[in-house]
Design a protein around this motif. Structure first.
Motif, short mmCIF file in Angstrom:
data_model
loop_
_atom_site.label_atom_id
_atom_site.label_comp_id
_atom_site.label_asym_id
_atom_site.label_seq_id
_atom_site.Cartn_x
_atom_site.Cartn_y
_atom_site.Cartn_z
N GLU A 51 0.86 -1.06 -0.13
CA GLU A 51 -0.09 -0.06 0.00
C GLU A 51 0.87 1.21 -0.02
OE1 GLU A 51 -4.04 0.26 2.10
OE2 GLU A 51 -2.93 1.47 3.43
N PHE A 52 0.57 2.12 -0.96
CA PHE A 52 1.28 3.30 -1.10
C PHE A 52 0.55 4.43 -0.47
CE2 PHE A 52 2.97 7.10 -3.52
CZ PHE A 52 4.23 6.89 -2.96
N ARG A 53 1.06 5.04 0.76
CA ARG A 53 0.05 5.76 1.60
C ARG A 53 0.82 7.08 1.41
NH1 ARG A 53 -0.08 2.15 6.89
NH2 ARG A 53 -1.33 0.26 6.24
N ILE A 54 -0.15 8.20 1.02
CA ILE A 54 0.66 9.55 1.11
C ILE A 54 -0.41 10.28 1.94
CG2 ILE A 54 0.67 11.58 -0.45
CD1 ILE A 54 0.51 9.72 -2.68
N THR A 55 0.44 10.80 3.01
CA THR A 55 -0.19 11.40 4.26
C THR A 55 -0.53 12.69 3.60
OG1 THR A 55 1.32 10.50 5.65
CG2 THR A 55 0.04 12.40 6.52
N HIS A 56 0.36 13.41 2.97
CA HIS A 56 -0.07 14.96 2.31
C HIS A 56 0.60 14.93 1.06
CE1 HIS A 56 3.21 16.68 4.81
NE2 HIS A 56 3.28 17.17 3.42
N LEU A 57 0.05 15.69 0.00
CA LEU A 57 0.61 16.05 -0.94
C LEU A 57 0.06 17.63 -1.40
CD1 LEU A 57 2.26 15.59 -3.70
CD2 LEU A 57 0.29 14.69 -4.82
N HIS A 58 1.12 18.83 -1.15
CA HIS A 58 0.69 19.79 -1.40
C HIS A 58 1.48 20.46 -2.71
CE1 HIS A 58 -0.20 20.48 3.01
NE2 HIS A 58 -1.17 19.58 2.41
N ILE A 59 0.84 21.15 -3.49
CA ILE A 59 1.42 21.65 -4.63
C ILE A 59 1.14 23.16 -4.74
CG2 ILE A 59 1.43 21.43 -7.34
CD1 ILE A 59 0.72 18.77 -6.96
N GLY A 60 2.01 23.82 -5.46
CA GLY A 60 1.84 25.27 -5.33
C GLY A 60 1.07 25.49 -6.70
N THR A 61 1.50 25.19 -8.01
CA THR A 61 0.75 25.69 -9.13
C THR A 61 1.16 24.50 -10.23
OG1 THR A 61 2.77 26.84 -10.19
CG2 THR A 61 1.08 28.35 -8.86
N VAL A 62 0.17 24.27 -10.90
CA VAL A 62 0.15 23.34 -12.00
C VAL A 62 -0.44 24.15 -13.22
CG1 VAL A 62 -0.81 21.25 -13.13
CG2 VAL A 62 -0.37 21.27 -10.62
N GLN A 63 0.43 24.03 -14.31
CA GLN A 63 0.08 24.72 -15.54
C GLN A 63 -0.11 23.77 -16.82
OE1 GLN A 63 3.33 27.48 -15.56
NE2 GLN A 63 1.80 29.40 -15.27
N ILE A 64 -1.14 23.60 -17.50
CA ILE A 64 -1.10 22.60 -18.48
C ILE A 64 -1.75 23.31 -19.76
CG2 ILE A 64 -2.26 20.48 -19.24
CD1 ILE A 64 -2.99 19.87 -16.27
N SER A 65 -1.03 23.14 -20.77
CA SER A 65 -1.38 23.77 -22.27
C SER A 65 -1.21 22.82 -23.28
CB SER A 65 -0.71 25.12 -22.34
OG SER A 65 0.86 24.56 -22.80
N THR A 66 -2.12 22.79 -23.91
CA THR A 66 -2.37 22.01 -25.31
C THR A 66 -2.73 22.82 -26.59
OG1 THR A 66 -4.74 21.45 -24.81
CG2 THR A 66 -2.94 20.07 -23.65
N THR A 67 -2.41 22.15 -27.69
CA THR A 67 -2.67 22.99 -28.95
C THR A 67 -3.24 21.82 -29.91
OG1 THR A 67 -0.45 22.16 -29.92
CG2 THR A 67 -0.65 24.30 -28.67
N SER A 68 -4.18 22.49 -30.68
CA SER A 68 -4.76 21.38 -31.76
C SER A 68 -4.13 21.04 -32.90
CB SER A 68 -6.09 22.23 -32.32
OG SER A 68 -6.82 22.55 -31.04
N HIS A 69 -2.89 21.63 -33.07
CA HIS A 69 -1.99 21.55 -34.38
C HIS A 69 -1.51 19.91 -34.34
CE1 HIS A 69 -2.31 25.53 -34.86
NE2 HIS A 69 -1.63 26.04 -33.84
N HIS A 70 -1.32 19.51 -33.25
CA HIS A 70 -0.88 18.01 -33.29
C HIS A 70 -2.03 17.03 -33.15
CE1 HIS A 70 3.38 18.97 -32.51
NE2 HIS A 70 3.03 20.24 -31.99
N LYS A 71 -2.03 16.34 -34.22
CA LYS A 71 -3.40 15.36 -34.18
C LYS A 71 -2.84 13.99 -34.07
CE LYS A 71 -6.47 18.29 -36.83
NZ LYS A 71 -7.43 18.55 -38.10
N THR A 72 -3.56 13.18 -33.45
CA THR A 72 -3.15 11.77 -33.12
C THR A 72 -3.91 10.81 -34.21
OG1 THR A 72 -2.72 9.94 -32.02
CG2 THR A 72 -4.54 11.46 -31.50
N THR A 73 -3.15 9.88 -34.78
CA THR A 73 -3.90 8.83 -35.65
C THR A 73 -4.34 7.69 -35.06
OG1 THR A 73 -2.06 8.11 -36.46
CG2 THR A 73 -2.69 9.74 -37.77
N SER A 74 -3.99 7.41 -33.89
CA SER A 74 -4.20 6.22 -33.17
C SER A 74 -5.65 6.27 -32.51
CB SER A 74 -3.25 6.03 -31.96
OG SER A 74 -3.21 7.26 -31.08
N PRO A 75 -6.15 5.17 -32.63
CA PRO A 75 -7.67 5.11 -32.11
C PRO A 75 -7.78 5.52 -30.65
CG PRO A 75 -6.84 2.97 -32.75
CD PRO A 75 -5.71 3.92 -32.92
N MET A 76 -8.99 5.80 -30.21
CA MET A 76 -9.19 6.15 -28.91
C MET A 76 -9.48 4.69 -28.01
SD MET A 76 -11.90 9.26 -28.83
CE MET A 76 -12.06 9.17 -27.09
#
Length: 329
Positions: A91-116
């Motif tokens: 069992e992996f027990r995490i007592t606390h996990l505190h994060i300051g900031t998360v930034q996620i950016s994506t673009t539509s220019h990259h298209k994948t041909t693999s099926p969902m």
């Protein structure tokens, strides 16, 4: 004599193993050894900088960066505390996990041909996350931005099952709270969701589901701001997706939406169907007051959702009385 030697040899190996375990989990040097070993399996698109602390105390990670095919993820100021002894119990027990900031950016220019593919997680260990706090989450897709200023989570996962004890997500003045569970084998879920603004509850609903990725049935029971029940059936989600929707609105006061309409109540029904690029929807709202024949009928249809082509009509009857005050806005 040989038996005695074997006995002491086994005890010595166990003692050495425990000493190594204590060394790796209680010292900064031990943490660095583990990090250096893990770096050999680190994906080339992932970069982790400056890891300090110890496994039996707090671990500090200054920055994590991930870049791949139009996706950029940046995580700053991570403070994590785990319970190493839980690893002995698988069992992996995490007592606390505190994060300051998360930034996620994506673009539509990259298209994948693999099926969902159907979502799947298969953890070798049970995961207990007692306290997760994220101060700021920034999402960006092309030029569209969404910022959340506070996220709190407590959850438990085992194999294909996740239980959310509580999740609080704040955006500006509104807070979304969620609790429940999701199981992927077979698919079952039960989620309780509430949106509030201070002490005032704006939305309250419960979503349940059962089925498979070939046919998944979701039921929504909402009590605020209106009393509404609907069923959404999803078919062949990852091959030839299609959907069907039915629902009804029980007698509900319009005052929950606008206080100026507190004396009026309405009910109605709606239905729809479609695929990944087509949709058809129809519905009716009407007054509960016997002396008032007000009603609204809606019919909408789209043969090409991607190009945002929608046709239809909206018909209404006797909406000016006794809603003459409402018609001013």
């Amino acid at each position: 004599m040989i038996k005695i030697l074997l006995k002491y040899s086994v005890l010595l190996i166990i003692a050495l193993f425990l000493m190594l375990f204590v060394y790796l989990t209680t010292t900064s040097t031990g943490l660095n050894i583990i990090v250096n070993k893990l770096n050999k399996w680190q994906p080339e698109h992932l970069h982790i900088s400056r890891v300090t602390g110890a496994l039996n105390r707090n671990i500090y990670i200054n920055h994590i960066q991930y870049r791949s095919q139009g996706t950029n993820v940046s995580v700053n100021n991570i403070n994590i505390h785990i319970q190493p002894l839980g690893l002995l119990l698988a069992e992996f027990r995490i007592t606390h996990l505190h994060i300051g900031t998360v930034q996620i950016s994506t673009t539509s220019h990259h298209k994948t041909t693999s099926p969902m593919q159907a979502p799947h997680w298969k953890l070798p260990l049970r995961l207990q996350l007692y306290d997760f706090t994220l101060q700021s989450l920034q999402l960006k897709h092309d030029n569209n931005k969404n910022d959340f200023n506070h996220i709190i989570l407590s959850a438990y996962t085992k194999s294909d099952y996740i239980q959310v004890r509580h999740l609080f997500l704040t955006k500006k003045k509104n807070t979304l709270s969620l609790n429940g569970y999701v199981d992927l084998k077979p698919i079952t879920l039960d989620l309780h969701i509430k949106v509030s603004q201070g002490d005032k509850t704006l939305t309250k609903t419960r979503i349940t589901g059962i089925g498979s990725w070939q046919k998944l049935t979701l039921r929504n029971s909402m009590s605020l701001p209106v009393k509404m029940n609907n069923t959404l059936s999803l078919y062949k989600l990852f091959t030839q997706p299609s959907w069907k929707l039915t629902g009804h609105i029980d007698s509900s006061p319009l005052g929950t939406i606008d206080k100026r309409l507190e004396s009026l109540q309405f009910n109605g029904y709606y239905s729809g169907y479609g695929s990944n690029n087509t949709a058809s929807f129809s519905g009716q709202l009407k007054s509960d007051i016997s002396t008032l024949a007000s009603s609204v009928n809606i019919k909408l249809k789209s043969d090409n959702i991607k190009q945002q082509k929608i046709s239809g009509n909206i018909k209404w009857k006797e909406l000016n009385w006794p809603m003459n005050k409402a018609s001013q806005y």
